[in-house]
Write an enzyme that holds these catalytic residues in place. Structure first.
Site, PDB file in Angstrom:
ATOM      1  N   ASP A  52      46.196  37.694  32.209  1.00 25.98           N
ATOM      2  CA  ASP A  52      46.998  38.415  33.197  1.00 25.98           C
ATOM      3  C   ASP A  52      48.421  37.839  33.279  1.00 25.98           C
ATOM      4  O   ASP A  52      48.674  36.702  32.877  1.00 25.98           O
ATOM      5  CB  ASP A  52      46.361  38.279  34.588  1.00 25.98           C
ATOM      6  N   HIS A 203      45.479  33.364  32.179  1.00 26.45           N
ATOM      7  CA  HIS A 203      46.850  33.832  32.422  1.00 26.45           C
ATOM      8  C   HIS A 203      47.775  33.406  31.292  1.00 26.45           C
ATOM      9  O   HIS A 203      47.871  32.207  31.005  1.00 26.45           O
ATOM     10  CB  HIS A 203      47.367  33.276  33.755  1.00 26.45           C
TER      11      HIS A 203
HETATM   12 ZN   LIG Z   1      48.022  38.530  38.243  1.00 28.37          ZN
END
Ligand SMILES: [Zn+2]
Length: 245
Positions: A52, A203
């Site tokens: 993400d 991430h």
């Molecule tokens: Zn996020």
């Protein structure tokens, strides 16, 4: 009178519990109370790496190199605002065969936003990603995992399947590659005991700004792939979330 006061106090406590339960349901990644979301299938050998908050020029290209070295396909939930800044990286993600998903334009907590803003954030991000790549976007991950029935309904109305996760890498904290790897390994083991595939939350960027330090994530992924794709193998098959629906 005492009885009335007591009743009111009990009522307030019950409301507090109810409120806590709803907050829990709207943010806990595997809760299905606010509507069905895609998490993982029942094939326990399958593991989805999901990233993400990219694209991020300080980590996404390096991550693409690691994934290419092991021939592994992953899923990237990109922010539209960053995609606009680095369309070349978004194109590289899709050209390498990875699945690109929607993570809104600006990363608001959608459970707190009005329906109109939710729709705008999702539609604009889709438009940016599709304009860059020419590929239709079908998957969406809500920022902070926050969702309400209206968020999931709007996502489905514009053709997006909401995707959560069942393993957290906690890589937004500076815990180092070893601990990120430990969290992923423990999570995969837990999912396999539950006879489920593993959907790993990681991430490649940060919603706080372009250029975030995420090389610990890249290193943890490299070691995970070495463990699962190396001589011992472990029977793991890395998949995009589109393997599950
Ligand atoms: Zn996020």
């Amino acid at each position: 009178m005492a009885g009335v006061i007591e009743g009111a106090a009990v009522g307030a406590a019950a409301l507090g519990l109810l409120g806590g339960g709803l907050a829990y349901a709207s943010a806990w990644p595997t809760s299905q109370i606010f509507g069905r979301t895609l998490i993982a299938g029942s094939e326990l050998s399958q593991v989805a790496l999901t990233f993400d908050d990219g694209p991020n020029d300080a980590a996404t290209p390096q991550l693409l190199e690691v994934l290419a070295r092991y021939g592994v396909r992953a899923t990237f939930f990109a922010m539209g605002s960053y995609a606009r800044m680095r369309p070349d990286i978004v194109r590289a993600v899709v050209d390498a065969g990875h699945l690109l998903g929607n993570h809104t334009m600006t990363h608001p907590k959608l459970s707190m936003e009005r329906a109109g803003r939710v729709r705008q954030e999702l539609a604009d991000c889709n438009a940016v990603l599709e304009d860059i790549t020419g590929v239709a976007v079908h998957y969406f991950r809500p920022p902070f995992g926050a969702r309400r029935p209206v968020v999931l309904r709007i996502a489905r109305e514009i053709g997006l399947t909401p995707v959560m996760w069942n393993v957290t890498g906690y890589d937004w904290n500076p815990i180092g590659a070893d601990r990120i790897l430990d969290k992923l390994e423990a999570g995969i083991t837990r999912c396999r005991l539950q006879r489920r595939g593993s959907n790993l939350l990681l991430h490649d960027g940060s919603h706080r700004g372009m250029g975030a330090a995420r090389m610990d994530t890249v290193r943890a992924v490299g070691r995970l792939l070495q463990l699962h794709r190396g001589p011992e193998g472990r029977g793991t098959r890395f998949v995009g979330v589109d393997a599950w629906g």
